[in-house]
Design a protein around this motif. Structure first.
Motif, PDB file in Angstrom:
ATOM      1  N   ILE A  68      -1.984   3.574  13.965  1.00 47.95           N
ATOM      2  CA  ILE A  68      -2.496   3.055  12.700  1.00 47.95           C
ATOM      3  C   ILE A  68      -1.618   1.881  12.269  1.00 47.95           C
ATOM      4  O   ILE A  68      -0.391   1.958  12.345  1.00 47.95           O
ATOM      5  CB  ILE A  68      -2.491   4.132  11.594  1.00 47.95           C
ATOM      6  N   CYS A  69      -2.259   0.804  11.822  1.00 48.00           N
ATOM      7  CA  CYS A  69      -1.526  -0.338  11.268  1.00 48.00           C
ATOM      8  C   CYS A  69      -2.178  -0.736   9.949  1.00 48.00           C
ATOM      9  O   CYS A  69      -3.413  -0.857   9.877  1.00 48.00           O
ATOM     10  CB  CYS A  69      -1.542  -1.517  12.245  1.00 48.00           C
ATOM     11  N   VAL A  70      -1.380  -0.921   8.917  1.00 52.82           N
ATOM     12  CA  VAL A  70      -1.912  -1.287   7.597  1.00 52.82           C
ATOM     13  C   VAL A  70      -1.311  -2.613   7.138  1.00 52.82           C
ATOM     14  O   VAL A  70      -0.139  -2.893   7.384  1.00 52.82           O
ATOM     15  CB  VAL A  70      -1.618  -0.193   6.542  1.00 52.82           C
ATOM     16  N   SER A  71      -2.132  -3.433   6.484  1.00 49.87           N
ATOM     17  CA  SER A  71      -1.640  -4.679   5.890  1.00 49.87           C
ATOM     18  C   SER A  71      -0.930  -4.367   4.574  1.00 49.87           C
ATOM     19  O   SER A  71      -1.175  -3.331   3.945  1.00 49.87           O
ATOM     20  CB  SER A  71      -2.797  -5.645   5.621  1.00 49.87           C
ATOM     21  N   HIS A  72      -0.063  -5.271   4.166  1.00 50.85           N
ATOM     22  CA  HIS A  72       0.585  -5.106   2.863  1.00 50.85           C
ATOM     23  C   HIS A  72      -0.423  -5.369   1.739  1.00 50.85           C
ATOM     24  O   HIS A  72      -1.375  -6.150   1.904  1.00 50.85           O
ATOM     25  CB  HIS A  72       1.772  -6.057   2.721  1.00 50.85           C
ATOM     26  N   GLU A  96       6.959  -1.510  -5.278  1.00 51.74           N
ATOM     27  CA  GLU A  96       5.591  -0.977  -5.305  1.00 51.74           C
ATOM     28  C   GLU A  96       5.003  -0.915  -3.898  1.00 51.74           C
ATOM     29  O   GLU A  96       4.299   0.044  -3.553  1.00 51.74           O
ATOM     30  CB  GLU A  96       4.712  -1.840  -6.208  1.00 51.74           C
ATOM     31  N   GLN A  97       5.297  -1.926  -3.101  1.00 51.95           N
ATOM     32  CA  GLN A  97       4.826  -1.921  -1.713  1.00 51.95           C
ATOM     33  C   GLN A  97       5.429  -0.744  -0.948  1.00 51.95           C
ATOM     34  O   GLN A  97       4.723  -0.026  -0.210  1.00 51.95           O
ATOM     35  CB  GLN A  97       5.201  -3.240  -1.024  1.00 51.95           C
ATOM     36  N   VAL A  98       6.724  -0.540  -1.120  1.00 55.74           N
ATOM     37  CA  VAL A  98       7.397   0.560  -0.432  1.00 55.74           C
ATOM     38  C   VAL A  98       6.851   1.907  -0.905  1.00 55.74           C
ATOM     39  O   VAL A  98       6.573   2.797  -0.091  1.00 55.74           O
ATOM     40  CB  VAL A  98       8.919   0.496  -0.667  1.00 55.74           C
ATOM     41  N   GLU A  99       6.682   2.044  -2.208  1.00 59.77           N
ATOM     42  CA  GLU A  99       6.180   3.302  -2.769  1.00 59.77           C
ATOM     43  C   GLU A  99       4.811   3.661  -2.190  1.00 59.77           C
ATOM     44  O   GLU A  99       4.562   4.811  -1.821  1.00 59.77           O
ATOM     45  CB  GLU A  99       6.092   3.197  -4.294  1.00 59.77           C
ATOM     46  N   ASN A 100       3.934   2.662  -2.087  1.00 63.68           N
ATOM     47  CA  ASN A 100       2.608   2.944  -1.543  1.00 63.68           C
ATOM     48  C   ASN A 100       2.670   3.218  -0.044  1.00 63.68           C
ATOM     49  O   ASN A 100       1.896   4.024   0.477  1.00 63.68           O
ATOM     50  CB  ASN A 100       1.647   1.792  -1.839  1.00 63.68           C
ATOM     51  N   MET A 101       3.608   2.566   0.664  1.00 68.76           N
ATOM     52  CA  MET A 101       3.745   2.831   2.098  1.00 68.76           C
ATOM     53  C   MET A 101       4.246   4.252   2.335  1.00 68.76           C
ATOM     54  O   MET A 101       3.868   4.896   3.332  1.00 68.76           O
ATOM     55  CB  MET A 101       4.684   1.815   2.741  1.00 68.76           C
ATOM     56  N   VAL A 102       5.078   4.757   1.448  1.00 67.05           N
ATOM     57  CA  VAL A 102       5.497   6.155   1.538  1.00 67.05           C
ATOM     58  C   VAL A 102       4.282   7.065   1.381  1.00 67.05           C
ATOM     59  O   VAL A 102       4.150   8.079   2.088  1.00 67.05           O
ATOM     60  CB  VAL A 102       6.567   6.485   0.474  1.00 67.05           C
ATOM     61  N   CYS A 103       3.381   6.695   0.483  1.00 65.37           N
ATOM     62  CA  CYS A 103       2.146   7.461   0.303  1.00 65.37           C
ATOM     63  C   CYS A 103       1.274   7.398   1.558  1.00 65.37           C
ATOM     64  O   CYS A 103       0.620   8.384   1.929  1.00 65.37           O
ATOM     65  CB  CYS A 103       1.369   6.947  -0.907  1.00 65.37           C
ATOM     66  N   VAL A 104       1.239   6.228   2.211  1.00 62.80           N
ATOM     67  CA  VAL A 104       0.523   6.108   3.484  1.00 62.80           C
ATOM     68  C   VAL A 104       1.111   7.088   4.500  1.00 62.80           C
ATOM     69  O   VAL A 104       0.382   7.819   5.188  1.00 62.80           O
ATOM     70  CB  VAL A 104       0.610   4.662   4.031  1.00 62.80           C
TER      71      VAL A 104
END
Length: 311
Positions: A68-72, A96-104
């Motif tokens: 899986i690969c996700v864009s910022h 905020e980017q890091v926080e959402n990536m943790v959720c990913v």
């Protein structure tokens, strides 16, 4: 033969994660069910499409590995699952980017419960991976950090060269100019202009024009870069002394974002992990022209860690 066998990989989707819609690419394993999952975390500018050749090359070498690969967030325009263009106008901070990536990562762990979860991160994406490991160390099987921009980015040669572009007034002006260019020139002319770039091949230059060359996206990319310079300071040595055994770290020899001194320091600090210096003359921005070369290296590192158990 299944219909899905006729669909070219990767599969594209938009993924709702903690209230944010994320552009997502997915490579399902060749022999289901998957025994492990690799989550690819891009660097900045954070466009998942840049990593297609890299991830595809890795995917072909393993039968039971999902990727899986996700864009910022906010760095690209993409089609949602209805086929409508999604425009995220919000400028997200690095935190905020890091926080959402943790959720990913949490979503991935929930979906692949009981399976091995690997992180592969590039450049500042390695800072994201570090933060994930700090918060979810028990769930991370291994982190592959490629050209890790995880300390004092503003003091690096490239950081010093570009810091002015990241400042609020300048980046807002750049974003406005980008929107003006799109308004004045036909898209075919912009594509021809982009093709003159010596840093991108034709496919990547078209990706930049179509998906990232929008004022809001450019502002988001530059804003996150400014945050990186402000917030990513001295190396978290205590973290790597404690959890470094989970990391395979790959450094370049002539990297203006991650100077050789960073490799030497990490070699001293992270005695439990694997800290490697490139011997293949691969550049920091490998996604622009050396995806397959980097994929060969990554595949060998992954096989070494897995002892070929996903073959």
């Amino acid at each position: 033969m299944s219909f899905t066998n006729h669909i070219k990989l990767p599969w594209r989707t938009s993924w709702q994660v903690s209230g944010e819609l994320r552009e997502t690419l997915f490579w399902p394993c060749q022999s289901p069910p998957a025994r492990a999952i690799l989550l690819m975390i891009p660097g900045n500018p954070g466009l998942a499409d840049f990593y297609i050749d890299f991830c595809t090359s890795i995917h072909t070498e393993f039968n039971s590995l999902d990727i899986i690969c996700v864009s910022h967030l906010g760095h690209t325009r993409f089609s949602d699952n209805r086929g409508l263009v999604y425009r995220n106008q919000k400028t997200h901070s690095l935190d905020e980017q890091v926080e959402n990536m943790v959720c990913v990562f949490d979503k991935v762990c929930e979906e692949y419960e009981g399976k091995k979860v690997f992180l592969c991160a590039h450049s500042v994406g390695c800072y994201f991976a570090q933060q994930i490991c700090e918060q979810r160390e028990e769930r991370v099987q291994r982190v592959f950090s490629l050209f890790p921009a995880i300390e004092s980015i503003g003091l690096t040669p490239r950081g010093r060269q570009l810091w002015l572009m990241f400042q609020p007034g300048v980046r807002h002006t750049v974003a406005a100019v980008v929107d003006m260019i799109r308004w004045i020139f036909p898209i075919r002319v912009i594509h021809k202009m982009a093709n003159l770039s010596q840093n991108l091949n034709a496919d990547n230059s078209h990706l930049v024009v179509d998906k990232m060359l929008h004022g809001s996206c450019v502002n988001s990319v530059l804003s996150m870069a400014a945050d990186e310079i402000r917030k990513i300071g001295t190396l978290n040595e205590d973290f790597y002394k404690q959890w470094g055994h989970k990391f395979v770290m790959y450094y370049g020899r002539n990297d203006n974002w991650v100077p050789i001194e960073c490799f030497k320091k990490m070699k001293r600090v992270n005695t439990g992990g694997k800290v490697v210096l490139c011997e293949n003359n691969i550049s920091h921005a490998f996604v622009t022209s050396q995806s397959e070369e980097m994929a060969l290296v990554m595949t060998e590192m992954l096989k070494d860690e897995l002892h070929c158990e996903l073959g």
